[in-house]
Design a protein around this motif. Sequence first.
Motif, PDB file in Angstrom:
ATOM      1  N   LEU A 190      29.920  39.581  44.962  1.00 56.70           N
ATOM      2  CA  LEU A 190      31.184  39.062  44.444  1.00 56.70           C
ATOM      3  C   LEU A 190      32.349  39.943  44.893  1.00 56.70           C
ATOM      4  CD1 LEU A 190      30.046  38.063  40.861  1.00 56.70           C
ATOM      5  CD2 LEU A 190      30.839  36.492  42.641  1.00 56.70           C
ATOM      6  N   GLY A 191      32.134  41.252  44.894  1.00 56.31           N
ATOM      7  CA  GLY A 191      33.166  42.173  45.356  1.00 56.31           C
ATOM      8  C   GLY A 191      33.475  41.997  46.832  1.00 56.31           C
ATOM      9  N   VAL A 192      32.446  41.815  47.629  1.00 59.02           N
ATOM     10  CA  VAL A 192      32.636  41.612  49.075  1.00 59.02           C
ATOM     11  C   VAL A 192      33.356  40.290  49.331  1.00 59.02           C
ATOM     12  CG1 VAL A 192      31.418  41.151  51.237  1.00 59.02           C
ATOM     13  CG2 VAL A 192      30.697  43.051  49.785  1.00 59.02           C
ATOM     14  N   PRO A 216      42.596  43.716  50.269  1.00 57.19           N
ATOM     15  CA  PRO A 216      43.438  44.858  49.896  1.00 57.19           C
ATOM     16  C   PRO A 216      44.890  44.479  49.630  1.00 57.19           C
ATOM     17  CG  PRO A 216      42.892  44.951  52.231  1.00 57.19           C
ATOM     18  CD  PRO A 216      42.094  43.818  51.628  1.00 57.19           C
ATOM     19  N   ASN A 217      45.334  43.347  50.125  1.00 61.26           N
ATOM     20  CA  ASN A 217      46.726  42.935  49.926  1.00 61.26           C
ATOM     21  C   ASN A 217      46.994  42.347  48.552  1.00 61.26           C
ATOM     22  OD1 ASN A 217      47.410  43.677  52.580  1.00 61.26           O
ATOM     23  ND2 ASN A 217      46.638  41.716  53.330  1.00 61.26           N
ATOM     24  N   PHE A 218      45.979  41.805  47.916  1.00 62.12           N
ATOM     25  CA  PHE A 218      46.191  41.107  46.655  1.00 62.12           C
ATOM     26  C   PHE A 218      45.506  41.748  45.458  1.00 62.12           C
ATOM     27  CE2 PHE A 218      46.745  37.839  49.929  1.00 62.12           C
ATOM     28  CZ  PHE A 218      48.045  37.466  49.639  1.00 62.12           C
ATOM     29  N   GLY A 219      44.873  42.879  45.609  1.00 65.02           N
ATOM     30  CA  GLY A 219      44.243  43.567  44.491  1.00 65.02           C
ATOM     31  C   GLY A 219      43.052  42.818  43.935  1.00 65.02           C
ATOM     32  N   ALA A 220      42.966  42.729  42.611  1.00 65.57           N
ATOM     33  CA  ALA A 220      41.795  42.145  41.951  1.00 65.57           C
ATOM     34  C   ALA A 220      41.876  40.629  41.811  1.00 65.57           C
ATOM     35  CB  ALA A 220      41.616  42.770  40.579  1.00 65.57           C
ATOM     36  N   ARG A 221      43.007  40.021  42.110  1.00 61.47           N
ATOM     37  CA  ARG A 221      43.129  38.571  41.929  1.00 61.47           C
ATOM     38  C   ARG A 221      42.082  37.767  42.705  1.00 61.47           C
ATOM     39  NH1 ARG A 221      49.035  38.894  42.927  1.00 61.47           N
ATOM     40  NH2 ARG A 221      49.770  39.889  41.051  1.00 61.47           N
ATOM     41  N   PRO A 222      41.827  38.094  43.972  1.00 62.48           N
ATOM     42  CA  PRO A 222      40.807  37.319  44.694  1.00 62.48           C
ATOM     43  C   PRO A 222      39.406  37.463  44.082  1.00 62.48           C
ATOM     44  CG  PRO A 222      42.190  38.495  46.243  1.00 62.48           C
ATOM     45  CD  PRO A 222      42.537  38.994  44.869  1.00 62.48           C
ATOM     46  N   ILE A 272      34.901  34.956  41.100  1.00 62.46           N
ATOM     47  CA  ILE A 272      34.058  34.886  39.898  1.00 62.46           C
ATOM     48  C   ILE A 272      34.260  33.539  39.208  1.00 62.46           C
ATOM     49  CG2 ILE A 272      33.706  35.834  37.583  1.00 62.46           C
ATOM     50  CD1 ILE A 272      34.293  38.612  38.811  1.00 62.46           C
ATOM     51  N   GLN A 273      35.498  33.112  39.138  1.00 60.59           N
ATOM     52  CA  GLN A 273      35.781  31.828  38.488  1.00 60.59           C
ATOM     53  C   GLN A 273      35.119  30.673  39.242  1.00 60.59           C
ATOM     54  OE1 GLN A 273      39.969  30.888  38.320  1.00 60.59           O
ATOM     55  NE2 GLN A 273      39.726  30.080  36.252  1.00 60.59           N
TER      56      GLN A 273
END
Length: 102
Positions: A25-27, A32-38, A43-44
């Motif tokens: 999921l992390g991969v 790096p441009n959008f942080g944790a949003r992607p 996950i959603q």
Amino acid sequence: MERVKNRLKQKKIDLHYTPEAVKLLGVLGFDPNFGARPVKRVIQQLVENEIAMGVLRGDFREEDSIIVDTDDTPSGKERPPLNRLIIKKQESLVADAMVAND
């Protein structure tokens, strides 16, 4: 994933996930441009939506345990193994393969 686990706990469904699933999921969500949003979006789409569809189909019910894992089986001889997420009802708990998420 902890937020998803807590929401399912309210519906009396236990969610477990492997370290490999978290890594995948992390991969898949890394940007790096959008942080944790992607990552949240991945996950959603891949976890929450699939579990919701499973509940609607009747695959998952109250008191069930769900495992989120990866599938490393090759999809064909020409292609390398495909890492994809698998969400299934867990028949027996294998504690040492789970992320400490209680």
